[in-house]
Each structure stands twice: as structure tokens, then as C-alpha cells.
Design an enzyme around this catalytic site. Structure first.
Site, mmCIF file in Angstrom:
data_model
loop_
_atom_site.group_PDB
_atom_site.id
_atom_site.type_symbol
_atom_site.label_atom_id
_atom_site.label_comp_id
_atom_site.label_asym_id
_atom_site.label_seq_id
_atom_site.Cartn_x
_atom_site.Cartn_y
_atom_site.Cartn_z
ATOM 1 C CG ASN A 1 -0.333 -0.075 2.512
ATOM 2 O OD1 ASN A 1 0.888 -0.141 2.601
ATOM 3 N ND2 ASN A 1 -1.131 -0.066 3.562
ATOM 4 C CG ASP B 1 -1.938 -9.045 -7.159
ATOM 5 O OD1 ASP B 1 -1.143 -8.084 -7.057
ATOM 6 O OD2 ASP B 1 -2.931 -9.185 -6.407
ATOM 7 C CG ASN C 1 -4.886 -1.303 -0.813
ATOM 8 O OD1 ASN C 1 -5.821 -0.592 -1.153
ATOM 9 N ND2 ASN C 1 -4.969 -2.169 0.177
#
Length: 198
Positions: free
Chosen positions: A66, A91, A112
């Protein structure tokens, strides 16, 4: 220079997580092409090399997912580059396992790492989306992406990473459709493709 950032979380605990397939693909590119060893830079690990005559930096942020934008932003600013010189490998829940897609900009679909990068450098960079499938329920997503690939899945994961590495010259040249097609055919030839999850 082109910066290719692979996303993941740092440390052995996360190394085989679904969320870390970006790191895995980056490592495959480094092994398949002439790159110097990775070293600590830009709050991450960076390796420089040449693909089809163009300078390329591979970057694996070590900031946790993140905060990926902090590392990517530092690297771009240092080299006086903007989002046009950035490719992010990550991903993708919304693609079936083994599927590879390239897109420019667009939404971050709750990812994120992408949200952080967009906050730091803008949204219109290229993304190489590596399908990991979806657990079927939004409530299960967090645990799903932070769980390891099963041993039975590693064959298609490795095939995807090899395919990305082999087709990387097309990505560097900006031939996204050709990259996507070559990578898809390589995954299919390895016996996976659409049915990676079966």
C-alpha cells in the site's frame, strides 16, 4: 530509460503469496536478460540492464504494497521521468489464473499498490495484469491475495513469469498488443492458458 516495477510485499513470509506475482515476474525478467544484481535503492530493490538496446530499471518496492508509490515515485523523480516511462506488473483478481493483459490507465479495482502509485505519479501508466483469479466473495479477497499459491499452481505461475520475461523486449518497445499475444501463446504452449486453474 524505462522503469518496470513489479509489485509485492517484502520478506520471506510473503514470498509465495498471490499478491507477489509481480515480484516473481520481475525476477524472471532479471534472469532472462542481462541485468546487474539487485541493490537497495528508492526504498526498494533495483537492477539496471539493457533490453533491445534500451536502458531498463527493474524495481521491486520494499515499502509494503500500500506504499508502493513512494518507491516508484522516488525512482521516476530521480531519473527525471514521468508515468510514460513506467510499466507496473501486478496481480489481477478480475482475470482468470494464467491470463496476461496489458492496459494503460483506468481504475485501480481496489488494488492498493496501484492506488498508491497513481497517487504519487498519476494514473496513465502501463499495467501488465497477471490473472490470479477471484475467491468468489469480496469478503475473502484479503486472505486470498495474502495466501500462498498452492504447490499445484506453481507450474502455471512459473509459466506466466517465463512468458512475461521472454516477451519483455516487445513491452520495452511499446508493442503492448504483440507482447500480450506472445505471452499468451507461450502460456498456452506450456499447457495452461485459459485453463490454468483446472
Amino acid at each position: 530509460m524505462l522503469v518496470i516495477a513489479g509489485l509485492g510485499n517484502p520478506g520471506a513470509r510473503y514470498a509465495r503469496n498471490r499478491h507477489n506475482i509481480g515480484f516473481m515476474a520481475l525476477e524472471a525478467i532479471a534472469q532472462a536478460h542481462p541485468f546487474r544484481p539487485f541493490r537497495s535503492r528508492f526504498s526498494g530493490f533495483a537492477a539496471e540492464g539493457v533490453i533491445v538496446g534500451k536502458r531498463v530499471m527493474l524495481l521491486a518496492p520494499q515499502t509494503f504494497m500500500n506504499e508502493s508509490g513512494r518507491s516508484v515515485g522516488d525512482a521516476l523523480r530521480f531519473h527525471k521521468l514521468d508515468y510514460a516511462s513506467l510499466v507496473v506488473i501486478h496481480d489481477e483478481l478480475d482475470l482468470p489464473p494464467g491470463k496476461i493483459r496489458v492496459k494503460v490507465g483506468g481504475g485501480n479495482a481496489g488494488h492498493n499498490g496501484l492506488r498508491s502509485i497513481s497517487a504519487h505519479v498519476g494514473n496513465d501508466y502501463r499495467r501488465v495484469r497477471l490473472g490470479i483469479g477471484h475467491p468468489g466473495d469480496k469478503a475473502l479477497v484479503h486472505n486470498f491475495v495474502l495466501s500462498d499459491f498452492a504447490k499445484s499452481e506453481m507450474a502455471w505461475v512459473e509459466a506466466v513469469c517465463r512468458a512475461v520475461a521472454a516477451a519483455a523486449p516487445l513491452l520495452v518497445e511499446g508493442q503492448d498488443a504483440s507482447f500480450q499475444n506472445k505471452a499468451h501463446l507461450a502460456v498456452e504452449a506450456a499447457g495452461f492458458g485459459e485453463r490454468a486453474s483446472s
